[in-house]
Design an enzyme around this catalytic site. Structure first.
Site, PDB file in Angstrom:
ATOM      1  N   TYR A 142       1.016  -1.158   0.094  1.00 31.32           N
ATOM      2  CA  TYR A 142      -0.068  -0.152   0.018  1.00 31.32           C
ATOM      3  C   TYR A 142       0.756   1.238   0.004  1.00 31.32           C
ATOM      4  O   TYR A 142       0.859   2.168  -0.826  1.00 31.32           O
ATOM      5  CB  TYR A 142      -0.848   0.246   1.134  1.00 31.32           C
ATOM      6  CG  TYR A 142      -2.014   1.032   1.245  1.00 31.32           C
ATOM      7  CD1 TYR A 142      -2.961   0.915   0.441  1.00 31.32           C
ATOM      8  CD2 TYR A 142      -1.686   2.262   1.939  1.00 31.32           C
ATOM      9  CE1 TYR A 142      -3.942   2.122   0.415  1.00 31.32           C
ATOM     10  CE2 TYR A 142      -2.460   3.467   2.040  1.00 31.32           C
ATOM     11  CZ  TYR A 142      -3.834   3.236   1.129  1.00 31.32           C
ATOM     12  OH  TYR A 142      -4.683   4.157   1.160  1.00 31.32           O
ATOM     13  N   LYS A 146       0.860   4.158  -2.944  1.00 30.76           N
ATOM     14  CA  LYS A 146       0.799   5.524  -2.790  1.00 30.76           C
ATOM     15  C   LYS A 146       2.037   6.477  -2.961  1.00 30.76           C
ATOM     16  O   LYS A 146       1.798   7.653  -3.538  1.00 30.76           O
ATOM     17  CB  LYS A 146       0.206   5.676  -1.235  1.00 30.76           C
ATOM     18  CG  LYS A 146      -1.088   5.114  -1.177  1.00 30.76           C
ATOM     19  CD  LYS A 146      -2.331   5.919  -2.110  1.00 30.76           C
ATOM     20  CE  LYS A 146      -3.620   5.305  -1.836  1.00 30.76           C
ATOM     21  NZ  LYS A 146      -4.708   6.158  -2.468  1.00 30.76           N
TER      22      LYS A 146
END
Length: 238
Positions: A142, A146
């Site tokens: 994640y 990002k």
């Protein structure tokens, strides 16, 4: 005139959480129409909201959405995903690719597809929802996805400036949505995040720092890396 007044907005991941707030607050700020997209879009009791099927991991779906929504002036890349165990050492190849496809490749492909549409409107914008985890890798896939989106946002800002498209990135820590339901930490409400995101967008800000967590981590980037990662600092002292 405020950027959202009379705008035609497209929001990915619009069915709930922050996406729903972005749809509703865009209209409250004067948007003329909002395309509320999701893989399985829901019905809305508002004629200004157009449900639109969109799978941001599917190139054909992206092309179809760009062909249908030729009047978009503000693109909001909000849709995202995470997996239960996000550490690289425990992820399968398929899980890693799913996170990267949804959080990075999808928004990049969507922005590229809509760039000519945005150029045609004269005044346009892209709003990308990042995370404080763009700057600090407390999760594996994640955080990496990002961080990649943050870098892409910075690149798109330069590439789209000549056509008059503003690009704004939003950084927020934990948010009170289903994705963070198991986290025991202070959380920003989706309503607050949407409000601050649109405030920054309409002020022409390049970045929106929603909360103290994001502000603190960004400030910490100028210091030693071990200061941001307590486990590294402990190892260094051992």
């Amino acid at each position: 005139m405020p950027l959202l007044s009379g705008a035609v907005v497209l929001v990915t991941g619009a069915n709930g959480g922050l996406g729903r707030e972005l749809v509703e607050q865009a209209l409250a700020r004067g948007a003329a129409k909002v395309y509320a997209t999701a893989r399985r879009p829901q019905e809305w009791n508002d004629s200004r909201i157009v449900p639109l099927a969109l799978d941001i991991t599917n190139p054909d779906s992206i092309r179809a959405a760009a062909a249908q929504a030729q009047d978009v002036t503000v693109l909001i890349n909000n849709a995202g995903t995470s997996v239960e165990s996000d550490a690289f050492l425990s992820l399968s190849d398929d899980q890693l690719r799913e996170v990267m496809e949804t959080n990075f490749f999808g928004p990049v492909a969507l922005t590229t597809a809509f760039a000519p549409v945005l150029a045609a409107s004269g005044t346009s914008a892209v709003l990308n929802i990042h995370s404080v985890l763009s700057w600090i890798a407390l999760t594996g896939a994640y955080s990496a996805s990002k961080a990649a989106l943050w870098s892409a946002t910075n690149s798109f800002r330069v590439e789209l400036a000549p056509q008059g498209t503003q690009v704004t990135g939003v950084h927020v820590g934990y948010m009170d949505t289903a994705m963070a339901k198991g986290v025991d930490a202070p959380k920003a409400s989706p309503k607050e995040v949407a409000r601050k995101s649109f405030d920054g967008l309409e002020q022409g800000d390049y970045e929106v720092i929603v909360d103290d967590i994001s502000a603190g981590v960004k400030l910490g980037l100028s210091g030693p890396i071990a200061d941001l990662y307590p486990a590294l600092a402990s190892n260094a002292r051992a």
